[in-house]
Write an enzyme that holds these catalytic residues in place. Structure first.
Site, PDB file in Angstrom:
ATOM      1  N   ASP A 252       0.863  -1.173   0.000  1.00  0.00           N
ATOM      2  CA  ASP A 252       0.000   0.000   0.000  1.00  0.00           C
ATOM      3  C   ASP A 252       0.907   1.233   0.000  1.00  0.00           C
ATOM      4  OD1 ASP A 252      -2.224   1.690   0.157  1.00  0.00           O
ATOM      5  OD2 ASP A 252      -3.250   0.397   1.596  1.00  0.00           O
ATOM      6  N   GLU A 455     -10.573   6.408   4.733  1.00  0.00           N
ATOM      7  CA  GLU A 455      -9.536   5.788   5.562  1.00  0.00           C
ATOM      8  C   GLU A 455      -9.627   6.217   7.035  1.00  0.00           C
ATOM      9  OE1 GLU A 455      -5.749   4.894   3.717  1.00  0.00           O
ATOM     10  OE2 GLU A 455      -6.406   5.869   1.875  1.00  0.00           O
TER      11      GLU A 455
END
Length: 570
Positions: A252, A455
């Site tokens: 990521d 997020e």
């Protein structure tokens, strides 16, 4: 590969952000991949042609190196859940459209689908997950065949497949257990037995790999205290070994940096752990020179074996060959007319219709009459395209307002749907009690919900609807017959207001096609959606998932009332 130097091989393992990519960087470091991070684009409201021009320039820079190996351009996409479970055809069609839209802007690689299993709605990424149930998540991996193409029956298990210039390489993420962290805290620790991890959080990956998914992205989170980015057992052992995955594994954003606290501390050691764990491509994305220098030193010192580098590069090149980038490296400009096409918008509108879940319908209030009514529409979410779309829309965290993108608000959709001769629609964002009592409304549609987030910014320990939403529900629904439409990425606290609400609809994040909401509210289509996640009574119950011993939800997993379509005479 026998012709490649160590520097050229390391370059293939590097993915950098477009803002630090330049002709010199691409050529000098043999960069293998470029990405757009959240909200990163070649300009405000950049056109498809501007995207294509940018991607093609990066590609030409890559092709001008000694071996002329094409780069792969990646971008985030398809964040969002669905209530249409046990589906096969529909997610496939969404994948087809998404791939075509991406290719229309020159982008051949999408960081999707998210096959997370959200076990706690307090998680800020819960709306990126299809469901709390692994079977539902697995069924939704049909989107992979839409994005990449139907894998040939003769294709070996685990080998990536991309079927032509209108398809993209997909990415199953975030491996593994990202949706099971303690209290739903993003990037945190999933405490679970191996059996629990494999039975709840792994099925989406197995299903994606069977369908030929090209890449897998590793999760920021930990499993029982061990960072996933350094977990050799699960990356090399299980993913590449047991599941026989032959595509490439990618980190990521700054995934190696986040292996330590504070971030980027002892970075060389994080590189050592991550590469030796089995990661093939590193989303660096900014400090590429430091990464390249450190990795080169680790290989030179024999701390990372050359065989591990060769495995990574072989996997990256395999995906690039599968995508046809060596034969057709540049974007196809003839596809630009597919971007935002009427056909794709109609598909999105259909997705909205099928995703709506009817949770309460006192005295069959829904569907609503189109004729002979004075209709109050209230709530900031009724006329705010940015709120409808939520996070990961143009900007990373989303935005407010109707200039976010092109689309139809729920308010506009209501105006488009009711009979203009006999009905009157009045919009008041937050009407007071005196106004409500004096206007003689036939009924009200109250649209409330969450503000956009993405997020960690979306972690929420109370899950209450922001004010003035709750107060408005009380004021409006006590004065007028009302339907409450909740625009949110997850279940929210609604039980305290349920006694005043006649009709309750979970609209999730309907995106640009608000007309799909009005289509069902007014009976052009019936309600058919079912909850793909449990709707709790109180956050004190969380985490609570279907099958738990003390399962006492407000609305259980799989719940959803249905209505039949009505004719246009009502």
């Amino acid at each position: 590969m026998n012709r490649m130097t160590l520097q050229e091989k390391i370059g293939q393992m590097v993915q950098i952000e477009r803002t630090v990519a330049s002709p010199q960087v691409m050529k000098n470091y043999f960069i293998g991949s470029v990405l757009s991070g959240g909200g990163s684009s070649p300009g405000v409201n950049a056109s498809a042609q501007e995207w294509i021009k940018m991607v093609n320039q990066f590609q030409r820079d890559a092709l001008s190196t000694r071996l002329g190996i094409p780069m792969i351009y990646g971008i985030d996409s398809v964040h969002g859940h669905s209530t249409v479970y046990n589906a096969t055809i529909f997610p496939h069609n969404i994948g087809l459209a998404t791939a075509l839209e991406a290719r229309a802007t020159g982008i051949p690689y999408l960081f999707a689908p998210c096959v997370a299993v959200c076990r706690d709605p307090r998680w800020g990424r819960c709306y990126e997950s299809y469901s709390e149930d692994p079977e539902v998540v697995s069924s939704m991996t049909e989107i992979v065949t839409g994005l990449q193409g139907d894998i040939p029956s003769t294709s070996p298990k685990g080998v990536p497949y991309v079927g032509g210039k209108t398809k993209v390489a997909a990415c199953a993420k975030h491996y593994v257990g990202d949706g099971g962290t303690v209290n739903g805290i993003n990037e945190n620790n999933t405490i679970l037995s191996r059996h629990g991890l494999l039975s709840i959080h792994m099925p989406g990956y197995s299903a994606s790999i069977i369908k030929g998914v090209s890449t897998v992205m590793v999760s920021y989170s930990s499993w029982n205290g061990d960072k996933m980015h350094g977990n050799r057992d699960l990356i090399t052992g299980f993913l590449k070994g047991t599941l026989r995955f032959r595509g490439f594994v990618i980190t990521d954003w700054e995934g190696l940096d986040r292996m330590t606290s504070p971030r980027h501390a002892n970075y060389s050691n994080s590189i050592l752990r991550g590469i030796n764990a089995g990661i093939d491509m590193i989303m660096v994305p900014m400090k590429y020179k430091e990464f390249i220098d450190d990795l080169n030193q680790l290989v030179t010192n024999h701390e990372i074996p050359m065989s591990r580098i060769d495995d990574a590069v072989r996997r990256v090149l395999r995906v690039k060959f599968t995508m046809g980038l060596f034969e057709n490296p540049l974007a196809d400009e003839t596809l630009v007319n597919h971007l935002g096409s009427h056909e794709h918008r109609e598909l999105a509108r259909e997705a909205v219709r099928k995703s709506l879940v009817l949770l309460k319908n006192t005295n069959s209030m829904l569907p609503l009459p189109k004729k002979g009514s004075k209709i109050l529409v209230a709530g900031a979410h009724a006329d705010n395209l940015g709120y409808q779309c939520g996070g990961w829309t143009i900007q990373w965290q989303g935005q407010s307002g109707n200039n976010a993108t092109v689309g139809t608000t729920i308010m506009d959709a209501i105006m488009n749907t009711v009979d203009k001769q006999s009905s009157q629609v009045v919009y008041q964002e937050n009407p007071d009690t005196k106004y409500l009592q004096s206007e003689g409304f036939s009924y009200a549609i109250v649209v409330v919900g969450e503000l956009p987030y993405a997020e960690t910014e979306g972690n929420n320990m109370n899950l209450t609807i922001p004010e003035p939403g709750p107060t408005m529900i009380k004021n409006v629904c006590r004065a007028v017959k009302c339907v409450v439409v909740v625009v949110s990425g997850r279940p929210v606290v609604i039980e305290p207001y349920l006694k005043w609400i006649d009709g309750l609809v979970a609209a999730w994040l309907p995106g640009t096609e608000g007309q799909g909401v009005a289509d069902v509210l007014f009976g052009n289509y019936g309600f058919s959606g079912k909850l793909s996640r449990t709707w709790f009574r109180s956050v004190d119950q969380l985490p609570m998932n279907v099958g738990d011993e003390h399962y006492d939800p407000l609305f259980p997993f799989g719940f959803g009332l249905t209505t039949e379509p009505t004719d246009d005479s009502n």
